[in-house]
Design an enzyme around this catalytic site. Structure first.
Site, mmCIF file in Angstrom:
data_model
loop_
_atom_site.group_PDB
_atom_site.id
_atom_site.type_symbol
_atom_site.label_atom_id
_atom_site.label_comp_id
_atom_site.label_asym_id
_atom_site.label_seq_id
_atom_site.Cartn_x
_atom_site.Cartn_y
_atom_site.Cartn_z
ATOM 1 C CB ALA A 1 -0.936 -0.022 1.183
ATOM 2 C CG ASP A 2 2.936 4.958 -1.590
ATOM 3 O OD1 ASP A 2 3.943 4.713 -0.870
ATOM 4 O OD2 ASP A 2 2.793 5.887 -2.071
ATOM 5 C CD GLN A 3 -2.979 8.431 2.580
ATOM 6 O OE1 GLN A 3 -2.509 8.930 3.544
ATOM 7 N NE2 GLN A 3 -4.275 8.016 2.680
ATOM 8 C CB ALA B 1 -2.110 3.097 -4.707
#
Length: 196
Positions: free
Chosen positions: A73-75, A110
Site C-alpha cells: 500500500a502507498d498513499q 493505492a
C-alpha cells in the site's frame, strides 16, 4: 518469523497505522518492511507514484516469501498538482500545512495484493477541503501530534480531523492509509476471506 508457518498473509509495510487497520479484519498476518526507494519518478502523477509503489512493495516482499499473499500500500497527498509526501520534521510539516490551508487536497491511496501468480491493484481517492489554518493552529496541531511520518502531515484518525471542513470518499478507511473495502474485495477474490 517462527509463527509464519500458520500465517499466509503478509503486510508489506512498517506502518503502525496500516497494521492497526488490517487487524480490524481479524485475519492473522505479519508485517515485513519492503525497504524500497519511495521517491517519485520524473513527470509521474500522484496516482502513478502511489500505484507503482504499492505494486513494487507487494512484489518486492513476495520474491522472498513464496507461497504467501502480500499486501502493498502507498498513499500520496496531492495539492494543486503537486505531490506532498512525509514531512520528516516540524519545519517541513508547517510548510506543508501552510500550503494546503484553505484548499482542496486529494489523498491517493493505492493498494496491491499478490499471491505470486495473480496481482490485483487499485486506487481509492479521498477529497479533503481544509480549513484556513493560522500559524497558531498549525503549531498547536504539530506540537500535539508530531505527524511527520504521514502524507501531508495529516493524521485524520486523531487531531488532524479538526483541520478539515469535509472529507469525500467511497471508503472511510482510505484516508488512513489502507482502503479496507477494496482490500476486502481483493481478499475475497483470492479466497483469503471466505464468502460461504
Amino acid at each position: 518469523m517462527n509463527n509464519k508457518t500458520s500465517i499466509k498473509l503478509i503486510l508489506a509495510s512498517s506502518s503502525a497505522y496500516r497494521r492497526e487497520l488490517l487487524s480490524r479484519l481479524h485475519i492473522p498476518f505479519i508485517s515485513i518492511s519492503p525497504d524500497i526507494d519511495e521517491n517519485p519518478l520524473q513527470k509521474e502523477s500522484a496516482e502513478e507514484t502511489a500505484l507503482r509503489l504499492a505494486i513494487r512493495k507487494a512484489k518486492h516482499v513476495s520474491v522472498s516469501n513464496p507461497g504467501y499473499t502480500i499486501i502493498g500500500a502507498d498513499q500520496i497527498c496531492s495539492c494543486d498538482g503537486r505531490q506532498i509526501g512525509k514531512s520528516g520534521s516540524f519545519e517541513n510539516a508547517k510548510k506543508q500545512l501552510q500550503l494546503i490551508s484553505g484548499k482542496k487536497v486529494l489523498f491517493i491511496s493505492a493498494i496491491s495484493i499478490t499471491n505470486g501468480k495473480d496481482t490485483l491493484s487499485s486506487i481509492v481517492t479521498t477529497e479533503c477541503k481544509f480549513r484556513i489554518l493560522s500559524d497558531t493552529s498549525i503549531d498547536y496541531y504539530l506540537q500535539k501530534e508530531k505527524p511527520y511520518d504521514t502524507a501531508g502531515s495529516v493524521k485524520m484518525e486523531k487531531l488532524g480531523i479538526t483541520l478539515v471542513e469535509y472529507i469525500k470518499s467511497d471508503d472511510p478507511t482510505a484516508i488512513l492509509g489502507l482502503p479496507l473495502i477494496k482490500l476486502t474485495d481483493f481478499l475475497i477474490k483470492l479466497n483469503i476471506i471466505p464468502t460461504k
